[in-house]
Design an enzyme around this catalytic site. Structure first.
Site, PDB file in Angstrom:
ATOM      1  N   GLU A  58       0.832  -1.200   0.000  1.00 35.98           N
ATOM      2  CA  GLU A  58       0.000   0.000   0.000  1.00 35.98           C
ATOM      3  C   GLU A  58       0.870   1.254   0.000  1.00 35.98           C
ATOM      4  O   GLU A  58       0.391   2.358   0.189  1.00 35.98           O
ATOM      5  CB  GLU A  58      -0.926   0.020   1.205  1.00 35.98           C
ATOM      6  CG  GLU A  58      -0.210   0.006   2.541  1.00 35.98           C
ATOM      7  CD  GLU A  58      -0.927   0.810   3.607  1.00 35.98           C
ATOM      8  OE1 GLU A  58      -0.402   1.858   3.959  1.00 35.98           O
ATOM      9  OE2 GLU A  58      -1.994   0.369   4.053  1.00 35.98           O
ATOM     10  N   CYS A 117      -3.066  -4.486   4.632  1.00 37.54           N
ATOM     11  CA  CYS A 117      -1.987  -5.348   5.137  1.00 37.54           C
ATOM     12  C   CYS A 117      -2.058  -6.789   4.648  1.00 37.54           C
ATOM     13  O   CYS A 117      -1.253  -7.616   5.065  1.00 37.54           O
ATOM     14  CB  CYS A 117      -1.983  -5.323   6.665  1.00 37.54           C
ATOM     15  SG  CYS A 117      -1.621  -3.708   7.357  1.00 37.54           S
ATOM     16  N   HIS A 149      -1.500 -11.831  11.492  1.00 36.56           N
ATOM     17  CA  HIS A 149      -1.142 -10.435  11.236  1.00 36.56           C
ATOM     18  C   HIS A 149      -0.989  -9.730  12.571  1.00 36.56           C
ATOM     19  O   HIS A 149      -1.737  -9.997  13.521  1.00 36.56           O
ATOM     20  CB  HIS A 149      -2.214  -9.738  10.383  1.00 36.56           C
ATOM     21  CG  HIS A 149      -1.946  -8.278  10.220  1.00 36.56           C
ATOM     22  ND1 HIS A 149      -0.772  -7.817   9.672  1.00 36.56           N
ATOM     23  CD2 HIS A 149      -2.665  -7.172  10.558  1.00 36.56           C
ATOM     24  CE1 HIS A 149      -0.789  -6.489   9.663  1.00 36.56           C
ATOM     25  NE2 HIS A 149      -1.930  -6.078  10.189  1.00 36.56           N
TER      26      HIS A 149
END
Lengths: 344, 114
Positions: A78, A109, A233
């Site tokens: 990103e 993400c 994550h």
């Protein structure tokens, strides 16, 4: 989701930049003292960006895989240096790859794990022999925002190939879950993202990660105790620990891949670098669960099984642990210069 | 600048050169150079060329690659005391020039001391 033909990881590499910003430095400047949720975060140098870090990790992955040609290169990020001009073609040029599909993927993400899924399909259907999935970011945090404690830089790359004796891990199954959830976003031409603070937790991270992982369990019949390692994550140190507990994983299963306290949140590279750290020490036969999360929102969960060829990969590339150990501390003013928040 | 660079981008991205490993002659065809070598000599710039002001002090070195080829390159991410003659250095890829906020970004090799 399972591919028709077996697919595996043939090589991987991670890259963690040299500089570390202690969270006490962010707290010193903006709160007058204290610390953030993490100890330090990895900060790209003044001359590093998503392109350079993607190439570094990719070179390690290609060296380990020992292959010459790639049929596809996907860069999940990103933080592209250009709004219009692909990062993936610069990576392809640096790797000497031209007869290849190349594209940049974006999903906050989780852009790298969707790259792995797409490549699993392309390889598993026989359309290509090998593909490269890269997760990389130079994450942005508005000065003084909570994000600034953890928004970090790093990359990880994986060569996805048809399964054979050289595969270091098989990609057994993946499962995804998405919904329109506005927990974190950055509008076009805005420099820093915005987020809804606590809303990023329950309805976003926890809801989507739990859904994808439980979906994976249902599809495979596997349960938490079947896995030696689990990687989630890690936007901060707390979320992955809590979601692991909710899903039935132990602290021991997530310890190796939990790197946020030491390097922060490397966004699209966050769970992929955690996976690289696990592969650095995993043994043949070990099962690994990986669950990414991308704001906006969605999660991809995977089941991998480590193969015998993992032993041959040792020492080919620097380990994640060694890259973390090499870091050197910088202060807040150096950080602002490196990340372009202060220019001459 | 961008078009001139485009013609030789492989040299910068991949550290390609045209030195023959056998006889030292410079062939016309570029090939990949070794990515490691040692520092032959080095210096530090405090008044660098325009475009490098943010990287002061700028460390430059002549590096002899494993095949004997020599390259002039910037040393980055290395504590000052480790930049010394004979030190082992490894090529990395970094931003070399950035043409303001709207121009192109040029990438190329720099070195870190191992």
């Amino acid at each position: 989701m399972k591919s028709k033909e077996r697919v595996g990881i043939k090589g991987y590499g991670a890259y963690i930049p040299f500089q570390r910003l202690p969270s006490t430095e962010v707290a010193r400047v903006w709160k007058g003292g204290g610390s953030g949720p993490n100890l330090e975060k990895a900060v790209a140098s003044i001359d590093e960006d998503t392109v350079t870090m993607a190439i570094e990790a990719s070179q390690y992955a290609m060296k380990m895989a020992g292959i010459e040609e790639l049929g596809a290169i996907f860069v999940g990020t990103e933080s592209k240096p250009y709004a219009v001009k692909p990062t993936s073609t610069i990576v392809a040029q640096a790797l000497g790859q031209h007869y290849t599909l190349a594209a940049d993927l974006e999903f906050a993400c989780k852009a790298a794990t969707e790259a792995v899924q797409v490549l699993t399909g392309l390889v598993g259907s026989g359309m290509i022999q090998n593909g490269l999935a890269i997760g990389v970011d130079t994450a942005q945090g508005r000065p003084g925002d909570e994000l600034e404690y953890t928004a970090a830089s790093g990359s990880a790359a994986f060569v996805i190939s048809k399964f054979d004796k050289d595969a270091i891990a098989s990609i057994d199954c993946s499962a995804s879950y998405v919904s329109d959830t506005g927990d974190f976003w950055r509008r076009a031409q805005e420099r820093y993202p915005r987020h809804l603070s606590r809303f990023t937790g329950e309805p976003a991270y926890f809801y989507h990660v739990e859904k994808s992982v439980r979906n994976l369990f249902q599809e495979t019949g596997l349960k938490p105790s079947d896995f030696t390692y689990a990687v989630f994550h890690q936007p901060n140190p707390r979320f992955p620990v809590e979601v692991a507990a909710r899903l039935g994983f132990t602290a021991g299963q997530i310890k190796t891949g939990l790197l946020n306290p030491l390097i922060g949140n490397t966004y699209a590279a966050s769970s992929p670098i955690g996976l690289a750290a696990v592969l650095d020490e995993a043994k043949p036969g070990n099962k690994i669960l990986l669950a990414s999360f991308g704001s906006g929102a969605g999660s991809d969960a995977f089941s991998f099984t480590v193969q015998d060829a993992i032993e041959k990969s040792r020492g080919v590339s620097p380990t994640v642990k060694s890259m973390i150990a090499k870091g050197t501390k910088i202060d807040y003013s150096t950080y602002t210069k490196f990340r372009g928040k202060l220019t001459k | 600048m961008a078009i001139q660079f485009w013609r030789i981008r492989d040299r910068y991205y991949r550290l390609m050169g045209n030195r023959c490993d056998d006889c030292g002659a410079r062939n016309l065809a570029d090939k990949d150079m070794p990515r490691t070598g040692k520092i032959l000599t080095h210096t530090q710039l405090h008044e660098p060329l325009p475009g490098f002001e943010s990287e002061v002090p700028l460390n430059l070195a002549v590096i002899e690659l494993q095949n004997g080829a020599r390259v002039l390159a910037q040393i980055v991410d290395t504590p000052q005391e480790k930049i010394e003659t004979g030190a082992k250095a490894r090529a990395v890829i970094r931003r070399v020039r950035v043409d303001g906020d709207s121009g192109q970004i040029l990438y190329g090799y720099k070195f870190v001391v191992e």
